[in-house]
Motif scaffolding. Structure first.
Motif, mmCIF file in Angstrom:
data_model
loop_
_atom_site.group_PDB
_atom_site.id
_atom_site.type_symbol
_atom_site.label_atom_id
_atom_site.label_comp_id
_atom_site.label_asym_id
_atom_site.label_seq_id
_atom_site.Cartn_x
_atom_site.Cartn_y
_atom_site.Cartn_z
ATOM 1 N N SER A 2 1.180 -1.266 0.346
ATOM 2 C CA SER A 2 -0.336 -0.174 0.158
ATOM 3 C C SER A 2 0.890 1.432 0.149
ATOM 4 O O SER A 2 1.466 2.262 0.976
ATOM 5 C CB SER A 2 -1.142 -0.171 1.257
ATOM 6 O OG SER A 2 -0.166 0.324 2.342
ATOM 7 N N THR A 3 1.441 2.162 -1.177
ATOM 8 C CA THR A 3 2.250 2.351 -0.963
ATOM 9 C C THR A 3 2.016 3.531 -2.450
ATOM 10 O O THR A 3 1.507 2.819 -3.354
ATOM 11 C CB THR A 3 3.852 2.426 -1.839
ATOM 12 O OG1 THR A 3 4.757 1.322 -0.830
ATOM 13 C CG2 THR A 3 4.571 3.362 -1.806
ATOM 14 N N LYS A 4 2.147 4.346 -2.361
ATOM 15 C CA LYS A 4 2.037 5.727 -2.641
ATOM 16 C C LYS A 4 2.489 5.784 -3.897
ATOM 17 O O LYS A 4 3.309 6.341 -4.071
ATOM 18 C CB LYS A 4 1.373 6.735 -2.259
ATOM 19 C CG LYS A 4 0.045 6.738 -1.507
ATOM 20 C CD LYS A 4 -0.756 7.855 -1.115
ATOM 21 C CE LYS A 4 -0.067 8.612 -0.368
ATOM 22 N NZ LYS A 4 -0.257 9.997 0.144
ATOM 23 N N TYR A 5 2.236 6.044 -5.353
ATOM 24 C CA TYR A 5 3.182 6.321 -6.531
ATOM 25 C C TYR A 5 2.590 7.538 -6.970
ATOM 26 O O TYR A 5 1.414 7.662 -7.388
ATOM 27 C CB TYR A 5 3.369 5.391 -7.359
ATOM 28 C CG TYR A 5 3.721 3.729 -6.931
ATOM 29 C CD1 TYR A 5 5.052 3.822 -5.911
ATOM 30 C CD2 TYR A 5 3.144 2.595 -7.867
ATOM 31 C CE1 TYR A 5 5.204 2.084 -5.639
ATOM 32 C CE2 TYR A 5 3.731 1.619 -7.311
ATOM 33 C CZ TYR A 5 4.719 1.750 -6.195
ATOM 34 O OH TYR A 5 5.292 0.231 -5.749
ATOM 35 N N ARG A 6 4.278 8.267 -7.692
ATOM 36 C CA ARG A 6 3.355 9.166 -8.533
ATOM 37 C C ARG A 6 4.848 8.703 -9.155
ATOM 38 O O ARG A 6 5.741 9.277 -9.135
ATOM 39 C CB ARG A 6 3.302 10.560 -8.011
ATOM 40 C CG ARG A 6 3.037 11.548 -9.162
ATOM 41 C CD ARG A 6 2.705 13.634 -8.820
ATOM 42 N NE ARG A 6 3.937 13.408 -7.392
ATOM 43 C CZ ARG A 6 4.693 14.620 -7.583
ATOM 44 N NH1 ARG A 6 3.813 15.721 -8.595
ATOM 45 N NH2 ARG A 6 5.643 15.160 -7.204
ATOM 46 N N ARG A 14 -0.487 9.234 -11.718
ATOM 47 C CA ARG A 14 -0.601 8.437 -9.728
ATOM 48 C C ARG A 14 -1.457 7.458 -9.313
ATOM 49 O O ARG A 14 -1.631 6.866 -8.259
ATOM 50 C CB ARG A 14 -1.492 9.518 -8.312
ATOM 51 C CG ARG A 14 -0.471 10.590 -8.463
ATOM 52 C CD ARG A 14 -1.422 11.962 -7.707
ATOM 53 N NE ARG A 14 -0.438 12.905 -7.508
ATOM 54 C CZ ARG A 14 -0.065 13.185 -5.999
ATOM 55 N NH1 ARG A 14 0.231 12.474 -5.528
ATOM 56 N NH2 ARG A 14 1.052 14.164 -5.748
ATOM 57 N N SER A 15 -1.839 6.761 -10.618
ATOM 58 C CA SER A 15 -2.691 5.808 -10.594
ATOM 59 C C SER A 15 -2.807 4.899 -11.701
ATOM 60 O O SER A 15 -2.629 3.314 -11.647
ATOM 61 C CB SER A 15 -3.700 6.022 -10.640
ATOM 62 O OG SER A 15 -4.727 6.243 -11.616
ATOM 63 N N CYS A 62 5.395 3.603 -15.493
ATOM 64 C CA CYS A 62 4.696 4.438 -15.737
ATOM 65 C C CYS A 62 4.045 3.873 -16.837
ATOM 66 O O CYS A 62 4.377 3.757 -18.152
ATOM 67 C CB CYS A 62 5.006 6.031 -15.847
ATOM 68 S SG CYS A 62 3.674 7.182 -16.087
ATOM 69 N N GLU A 71 11.116 0.587 -7.828
ATOM 70 C CA GLU A 71 9.817 1.162 -6.580
ATOM 71 C C GLU A 71 10.156 2.419 -5.719
ATOM 72 O O GLU A 71 9.447 3.513 -6.020
ATOM 73 C CB GLU A 71 9.479 -0.058 -6.290
ATOM 74 C CG GLU A 71 8.529 0.000 -5.760
ATOM 75 C CD GLU A 71 7.709 -0.495 -4.600
ATOM 76 O OE1 GLU A 71 6.305 -1.262 -4.128
ATOM 77 O OE2 GLU A 71 9.037 -1.663 -4.167
ATOM 78 N N ALA A 75 8.058 5.789 -5.342
ATOM 79 C CA ALA A 75 7.031 6.432 -3.550
ATOM 80 C C ALA A 75 7.675 7.475 -3.592
ATOM 81 O O ALA A 75 6.721 7.521 -2.619
ATOM 82 C CB ALA A 75 7.610 4.838 -2.603
ATOM 83 N N GLY A 78 5.442 9.863 -4.974
ATOM 84 C CA GLY A 78 4.512 9.626 -4.582
ATOM 85 C C GLY A 78 3.802 10.131 -3.282
ATOM 86 O O GLY A 78 2.889 10.263 -2.339
ATOM 87 N N GLU A 79 5.249 10.450 -2.221
ATOM 88 C CA GLU A 79 4.990 11.231 -1.330
ATOM 89 C C GLU A 79 4.494 12.627 -0.898
ATOM 90 O O GLU A 79 3.788 13.416 -0.163
ATOM 91 C CB GLU A 79 5.722 10.920 -0.390
ATOM 92 C CG GLU A 79 6.726 9.303 0.417
ATOM 93 C CD GLU A 79 7.859 9.378 0.920
ATOM 94 O OE1 GLU A 79 8.499 10.321 1.155
ATOM 95 O OE2 GLU A 79 8.376 8.521 1.173
#
Length: 80
Positions: A2-6, A14-15, A62, A71, A75, A78-79
């Motif tokens: 459950s890590t947010k990416y961008r 972001r998705s 991406c 990764e 990540a 994503g922060e």
């Protein structure tokens, strides 16, 4: 996971991502033909002249622009 990416390249995605699992196979190849002569069950069994792989287990691509990086790069962005 459950890590947010961008994406650090296109900065908008972001998705949509491709998670690439890297699997290492230590082998010895015939230098003339390129055929596999020997496969090693464990990289440590490959002998003193064979360097053990120490790269990332996972890479991310991406789904928008196609950038492939480690990764942690996605990540970190994503922060923000």
């Amino acid at each position: 996971m459950s890590t947010k990416y961008r994406c650090p390249s296109c900065k908008t995605n972001r998705s949509r991502f491709n998670i690439i699992e890297q699997v290492v196979h230590a082998v010895k190849l015939d230098p003339q033909t390129g055929d596999i002569i020997e496969k090693y069950d464990h990289e440590a069994d490959a002998g003193p002249l064979h360097t053990i792989y120490n790269g990332p287990e996972r890479r991310v691509q991406c789904g928008t622009c196609g950038l492939i990086e480690e990764e942690r790069t996605f990540a970190k962005y994503g922060e923000q």
